[in-house]
Design a protein around this motif. Structure first.
Motif, PDB file in Angstrom:
ATOM      1  N   PRO A  84       0.852  -1.160   0.275  1.00  0.00           N
ATOM      2  CA  PRO A  84      -0.073  -0.084   0.002  1.00  0.00           C
ATOM      3  C   PRO A  84       0.756   1.168   0.025  1.00  0.00           C
ATOM      4  CG  PRO A  84      -0.658  -1.621   1.531  1.00  0.00           C
ATOM      5  CD  PRO A  84       0.514  -2.067   1.018  1.00  0.00           C
ATOM      6  N   ALA A  85       1.943   1.318   0.582  1.00  0.00           N
ATOM      7  CA  ALA A  85       2.863   2.546   0.602  1.00  0.00           C
ATOM      8  C   ALA A  85       3.202   2.937  -0.853  1.00  0.00           C
ATOM      9  CB  ALA A  85       4.116   2.261   1.626  1.00  0.00           C
ATOM     10  N   PHE A  86       3.623   1.671  -1.469  1.00  0.00           N
ATOM     11  CA  PHE A  86       4.108   2.321  -2.793  1.00  0.00           C
ATOM     12  C   PHE A  86       2.858   2.885  -3.419  1.00  0.00           C
ATOM     13  CE2 PHE A  86       3.984   1.012  -7.463  1.00  0.00           C
ATOM     14  CZ  PHE A  86       5.081   1.680  -7.862  1.00  0.00           C
ATOM     15  N   LEU A  87       1.667   2.259  -3.421  1.00  0.00           N
ATOM     16  CA  LEU A  87       0.579   2.808  -4.070  1.00  0.00           C
ATOM     17  C   LEU A  87       0.154   4.380  -4.129  1.00  0.00           C
ATOM     18  CD1 LEU A  87      -1.986  -0.216  -3.759  1.00  0.00           C
ATOM     19  CD2 LEU A  87      -0.878   0.464  -5.808  1.00  0.00           C
ATOM     20  N   ALA A  88       0.391   4.604  -2.945  1.00  0.00           N
ATOM     21  CA  ALA A  88      -0.062   5.973  -2.467  1.00  0.00           C
ATOM     22  C   ALA A  88       0.688   7.039  -3.625  1.00  0.00           C
ATOM     23  CB  ALA A  88       0.477   6.348  -1.100  1.00  0.00           C
ATOM     24  N   GLY A  89       1.908   6.557  -3.928  1.00  0.00           N
ATOM     25  CA  GLY A  89       2.757   7.667  -4.552  1.00  0.00           C
ATOM     26  C   GLY A  89       2.858   7.126  -5.897  1.00  0.00           C
ATOM     27  N   SER A  90       2.190   6.217  -6.473  1.00  0.00           N
ATOM     28  CA  SER A  90       2.314   5.624  -7.862  1.00  0.00           C
ATOM     29  C   SER A  90       1.524   6.365  -8.901  1.00  0.00           C
ATOM     30  CB  SER A  90       1.620   4.057  -7.865  1.00  0.00           C
ATOM     31  OG  SER A  90       0.158   4.392  -7.845  1.00  0.00           O
ATOM     32  N   GLY A  91       0.708   7.457  -8.542  1.00  0.00           N
ATOM     33  CA  GLY A  91       0.165   8.103  -9.865  1.00  0.00           C
ATOM     34  C   GLY A  91      -1.158   7.663 -10.079  1.00  0.00           C
ATOM     35  N   GLY A  92      -1.347   6.273  -9.459  1.00  0.00           N
ATOM     36  CA  GLY A  92      -2.527   5.668  -9.906  1.00  0.00           C
ATOM     37  C   GLY A  92      -2.367   4.585 -10.954  1.00  0.00           C
ATOM     38  N   PHE A  93      -3.307   3.596 -11.101  1.00  0.00           N
ATOM     39  CA  PHE A  93      -3.420   2.528 -12.032  1.00  0.00           C
ATOM     40  C   PHE A  93      -2.765   2.965 -13.187  1.00  0.00           C
ATOM     41  CE2 PHE A  93      -4.740  -0.695 -14.473  1.00  0.00           C
ATOM     42  CZ  PHE A  93      -4.302  -1.942 -13.800  1.00  0.00           C
ATOM     43  N   PHE A  94      -3.369   3.894 -13.990  1.00  0.00           N
ATOM     44  CA  PHE A  94      -3.128   4.018 -15.472  1.00  0.00           C
ATOM     45  C   PHE A  94      -1.768   4.585 -15.629  1.00  0.00           C
ATOM     46  CE2 PHE A  94      -7.932   4.010 -14.996  1.00  0.00           C
ATOM     47  CZ  PHE A  94      -7.867   2.951 -15.658  1.00  0.00           C
ATOM     48  N   VAL A  95      -1.573   5.601 -14.525  1.00  0.00           N
ATOM     49  CA  VAL A  95      -0.002   6.176 -14.658  1.00  0.00           C
ATOM     50  C   VAL A  95       1.024   5.283 -14.384  1.00  0.00           C
ATOM     51  CG1 VAL A  95       1.337   8.049 -13.782  1.00  0.00           C
ATOM     52  CG2 VAL A  95      -0.786   8.671 -14.537  1.00  0.00           C
ATOM     53  N   ASP A  96       0.619   4.220 -13.490  1.00  0.00           N
ATOM     54  CA  ASP A  96       1.773   3.418 -12.921  1.00  0.00           C
ATOM     55  C   ASP A  96       1.800   2.021 -13.873  1.00  0.00           C
ATOM     56  OD1 ASP A  96       3.635   2.494 -11.193  1.00  0.00           O
ATOM     57  OD2 ASP A  96       2.310   1.122 -10.268  1.00  0.00           O
ATOM     58  N   VAL A  97       0.860   1.387 -14.367  1.00  0.00           N
ATOM     59  CA  VAL A  97       0.925   0.152 -15.078  1.00  0.00           C
ATOM     60  C   VAL A  97       0.602   0.423 -16.484  1.00  0.00           C
ATOM     61  CG1 VAL A  97      -0.485  -1.984 -15.159  1.00  0.00           C
ATOM     62  CG2 VAL A  97      -0.097  -1.034 -12.843  1.00  0.00           C
ATOM     63  N   THR A  98      -0.709   1.053 -16.839  1.00  0.00           N
ATOM     64  CA  THR A  98      -0.631   1.219 -18.440  1.00  0.00           C
ATOM     65  C   THR A  98      -0.077   1.830 -19.137  1.00  0.00           C
ATOM     66  OG1 THR A  98      -3.104   1.031 -17.430  1.00  0.00           O
ATOM     67  CG2 THR A  98      -3.003   1.304 -19.711  1.00  0.00           C
ATOM     68  N   VAL A  99       0.833   2.786 -18.633  1.00  0.00           N
ATOM     69  CA  VAL A  99       1.390   3.676 -19.211  1.00  0.00           C
ATOM     70  C   VAL A  99       2.586   2.851 -20.130  1.00  0.00           C
ATOM     71  CG1 VAL A  99       3.350   3.949 -17.488  1.00  0.00           C
ATOM     72  CG2 VAL A  99       2.796   5.711 -19.055  1.00  0.00           C
ATOM     73  N   HIS A 100       3.021   1.713 -19.481  1.00  0.00           N
ATOM     74  CA  HIS A 100       4.060   0.737 -20.508  1.00  0.00           C
ATOM     75  C   HIS A 100       3.453   0.404 -21.578  1.00  0.00           C
ATOM     76  CE1 HIS A 100       7.406   0.628 -17.619  1.00  0.00           C
ATOM     77  NE2 HIS A 100       6.503   0.486 -16.715  1.00  0.00           N
ATOM     78  N   ASP A 101       2.091   0.128 -21.554  1.00  0.00           N
ATOM     79  CA  ASP A 101       1.421  -0.537 -22.721  1.00  0.00           C
ATOM     80  C   ASP A 101       1.329   0.415 -23.804  1.00  0.00           C
ATOM     81  OD1 ASP A 101       1.546  -3.248 -22.196  1.00  0.00           O
ATOM     82  OD2 ASP A 101      -0.312  -2.967 -20.839  1.00  0.00           O
ATOM     83  N   LEU A 102       0.870   1.948 -23.066  1.00  0.00           N
ATOM     84  CA  LEU A 102       0.571   3.074 -23.995  1.00  0.00           C
ATOM     85  C   LEU A 102       1.873   3.137 -24.864  1.00  0.00           C
ATOM     86  CD1 LEU A 102      -1.734   4.732 -21.426  1.00  0.00           C
ATOM     87  CD2 LEU A 102      -2.402   3.838 -23.439  1.00  0.00           C
TER      88      LEU A 102
END
Lengths: 333, 333, 333, 333
Positions: free
Chosen positions: B159-177
């Motif tokens: 959870p600590a990481f999630l807080a500063g991750s920028g949210g799902f799309f900015v953190d995960v999906t951005v690679h696929d984009l």
């Protein structure tokens, strides 16, 4: 045990597949008779398969314990009702009708007649999908979180077929929508996106490529991609991801032979649904024969077909409006 | 030829991977020095790798020809600018910043400094993807009609990481984009759907599963599915369907060993991005070193990172509003 | 076209498979009648399949256009001759006899009667093998340099079966020897090595594992490995390496479903020859029916069976003496 | 931790691979210096890798903590002894010598010197094989019943190389013989069969294709096939069948990219041992460095190399005599 004597109405591509399977692939269902409005076509196939040909649909009913309706879509509803009223169990190719009201009236007429009524969603009878469905039902997969499926034709059908197909979602996507309901559960929202990779489709106001996103009542997401022009071959593959396990059904190769030349290993790709599904079409008729024999309800009913049709129509609406479409729940209950 | 001496700032998970690669996997890039605000962590890794440790970021710049910025996201922009102004080429982990304006200012500052600036989209350097990209660019695939990709983590981050991750799309999906732009071209519309399969995410107002549909400027459709909880392993697979051919990159198995017990053949599945990408992380640093040496522009730039970030933000907006979001064209030109 | 009416003599495991295939898998061959010395067994299957049962082999001949001989090995020769003399084309399970002289006499008697005579080497009709054979025959593979094949049962048969099996090489290896001749050509030398991994076989003076090396007349080498106890499943895979290409036929998975749990992807393995060969058994009977109809010689004849039998006997001799055994050429011409 | 400084003697194909790995692939072993009798070749590689070049083997020893001997085979023994006497641990490419007595004298000299001595059987360090070996050692496979392995080069080496190769079995098969001993145990009998698919080999009295059958002390059978001309690519695959499980290591594809054109899915095949073994060569040097550091005995020793050499010589004798050759047990103990 004697095979159930089935009459096949309509021996175009699908009807012919059914007739041949009844003669040489089915264990419980046999071919009693065939009928086609095109008498020459019926006569030729009857000679090839060494079975009687009926001069009319009524004669077909007389000579059969149950019937397969594989005539042009526009006649499905009327023939289904006629058969049911004559007390004949009906296996009808999808769609029952391109019109919702007609579909519903047909279902109700068959229900009133009290005969088994199965619709041609063959994937429900393919051994791979059945195995997946059983393990999901047994809880081995846990809660479904993501459903993903690809259904793609190698090449587009001819324009004449397209005109009466009901459109992309009703003709193609409907198969995946049925599988989605079967493996995951009811859908509450459909969002569809389409494109015409081939300008010929754009000119018809139609599409040949689509992505459909589903939201299920149980919270899972689903994604379907479809194409009429995959070019490399026919594809039907599915993945169901759950909290305990993930089931994956990949497209099989066309043969077990790998051919190796310097630096390259090549496998054949299946080219159409007949090559992709060597078992499902015979299995759905054997399952139907079992229902005829026992009176048990088919695994995939007119109500299932209606639900999948409704989802396909919702996909069409979503594609046209650019908005997600909510699916009313419980209307088919 | 002497390796380019690279300083690594930040030796958490990603920085540590880079440092180890620079010591034992890279052919053109070497490890000059490391720095971390946590001095004990830096000292321990420096001892393990037998390299100098810098007491400050400034000292790191002094001891290095170029730098890798793998510090917490909030510091990327400031350190990137500082390094660029000191004349040091910069490799920065994504995202440059969670704030668009800061991202743009950073890019402009680096451009003003005239040093190479590469952002950590590793898939652009994986041999499978590079091979696909080259064949697509050479026209072997024809016109792209459908792009499909899956990126899934095995288990959610803490959870600590999630807080500063920028949210799902900015953190995960951005690679696929980023990969979508690279392999297919610019995106004109994004439609995103999300779900929280794990209630913990729902409580945070966040999601752990998403499906994103793309419409490309060239008419192709794209579909991305992402998960933080695939459970069975880490997945990164892609398919690009074209009018002449289709390229498919499946997830590799973790090892070449198949273990057979009665009735069952079992293969290992990769568990994280390090197992999935044995080559890409070292390759991106070698490519960066080549840019440092020659002054050539990196294959993936700050402008690429900004474009992918913009698409991720659009996906987030689409998810929140339930509407497709149009992407303005040409703004990054 | 009417199916050829085939009578099945002997409805143990293999005969039952043939009878069921004739009812529900074959397109050209149909089931006319069945016969078994065990009348109850015959009656039960006849009822299940809804076909007549014959009270004697003679009656079976009377009711059939052609016959399948799937009785115990010791009766094959006599029944084959009787059927041939009655003018009935014969499909006989292998071996024709465990005695060479009897085998030869039988072949000559059938040749004198002038009826088609096919022996049950099913792999010659499996689509993968047929495709490989056709491409090899067309020259696509170049000159063969190495032939490799594995044939392995999952678990050993019961001891009662073993006693009358003719020994390991005549019972198991003979299939690979036939395929070797078919795909590569005549064999000039056989070297066999055996072991009893299970002490029960050693006690019987028998083996359950073997490696057989072939030298072909065209200079190629061949290697066969066989087992009665692969434990993990049934295996039948082959590779033919040539100067232009290499053909490889791997064992298929039992289903297209892959089941993924954390870190592991599991596929099912086929367990016996029925699962391994979903098409070959029906295809060999359809091919036989075609010969019955046209009078064309079968693709695999009594002479082929004799040649494979001779090679199996040579393998047995090689195993017992520890020496390579030269194969006289031209004796079956 | 500082890397162990390794000197590389001989920078032909294998030595060059080792030198590059030491610079850019190894974690524990580093490149201290290189030496080659061809000074220009040494100088060019030294410049490329930014390392010192030694003017003599003696100077190489002075500048290195340990050495890799990758010079022509005829010099292996002498250089190994010289290095050992100078107190330098030795990693020597196989074979130590083509002469048994020289091999034994070398081993004894190194043992007397008390330095670690590792021979270049790289497969012992490949992760797939290590994983298999560990599970076999842990008893997961049960008792081994059948060992099968294929080792094939894509194209034959140039004739100059062949002249000094020691012959097919000593040059090629020896790798499989080492793996057989490692995974299964001691071999008690070897039977070898060879052929020259390419007439050029026949003219040299040599072969390019071989099948070798092994009988192990524990009763298992083994079969090796080898080729210098597989044409389609490089192959190294292995199967170990046991009473509880079967381990299978298939040849990997060269990349994860599958290219699909109408009806055909094509994958790349690896072309040589470098592509086949992306990890093993660096791993064997890191393992050697660990032995240098700790003084622990290498995983594959001079005694192992001698045992494999003896089996290769026995295979050669078996091929020439056409008889199985018994292997005396305990002679290397």
């Amino acid at each position: 045990m004697r095979k159930v004597g089935i009459g096949v109405a309509g021996v175009g591509r699908m009807g012919r597949i059914h007739a041949v399977d009844l003669v040489s692939r089915c264990a419980k269902a046999g071919l009693a008779c065939i009928y086609d409005a095109d008498r020459d076509r019926a006569a030729a196939l009857a000679a090839q398969l060494d079975v009687p040909v009926a001069a009319s649909f009524t004669e077909l009913l007389d000579r059969s314990e149950a019937v397969v309706i594989a005539t042009p879509t526009g006649t499905h509803a009327e023939l289904t009702v006629a058969a049911a009223r004559a007390g004949r169990p009906v296996f009808c190719e999808k769609p029952i009708s391109l019109d919702r009201a007609t579909t519903l009236v047909t279902i109700e007429a068959v229900e009133a007649a009290g005969v088994p009524f199965q619709v041609g969603f063959h994937r429900r009878f393919d051994p791979d999908w059945v195995a997946a469905a059983e393990r999901i039902a047994a809880g081995e997969l846990g809660r479904v979180t993501l459903f993903r499926t690809s259904l793609r034709d190698m090449n587009p059908p001819n324009p004449a077929f397209l005109a009466g197909s009901g459109g992309f979602f009703v003709d193609v996507t409907v198969h995946d929508l049925d599988v989605a309901r079967w493996l995951v559960g009811e859908v509450v929202e459909v969002s569809a996106h389409g494109a015409a990779s081939d300008p010929a489709f754009a000119e018809l106001g139609d599409i040949d490529t689509a992505v459909v996103v589903l939201r299920f009542a149980n919270g899972a997401l689903g994604v379907i991609d479809n194409s009429r022009s995959a070019r490399y071959g026919y594809e039907c593959s599915t993945e169901v991801m759950g909290t305990l396990a993930t089931a994956r059904i990949d497209n099989p190769h066309r043969s077990g032979l790998e051919w190796r030349t310097p630096g390259a290993a090549t496998r054949d790709i299946v080219r159409d649904f007949e090559e992709r599904y060597p078992y499902a079409y015979a299995a759905e008729l054997d399952a139907f024969a079992e229902c005829v024999r026992t009176g048990a309800p088919p695994r995939v009913t007119g109500r299932d077909a209606l639900a999948a049709f409704d989802l396909a129509v919702a996909a069409d609406e979503s594609w046209r409006t650019g908005r997600p479409v909510a699916i009313p729940q419980g209307v088919n209950a």
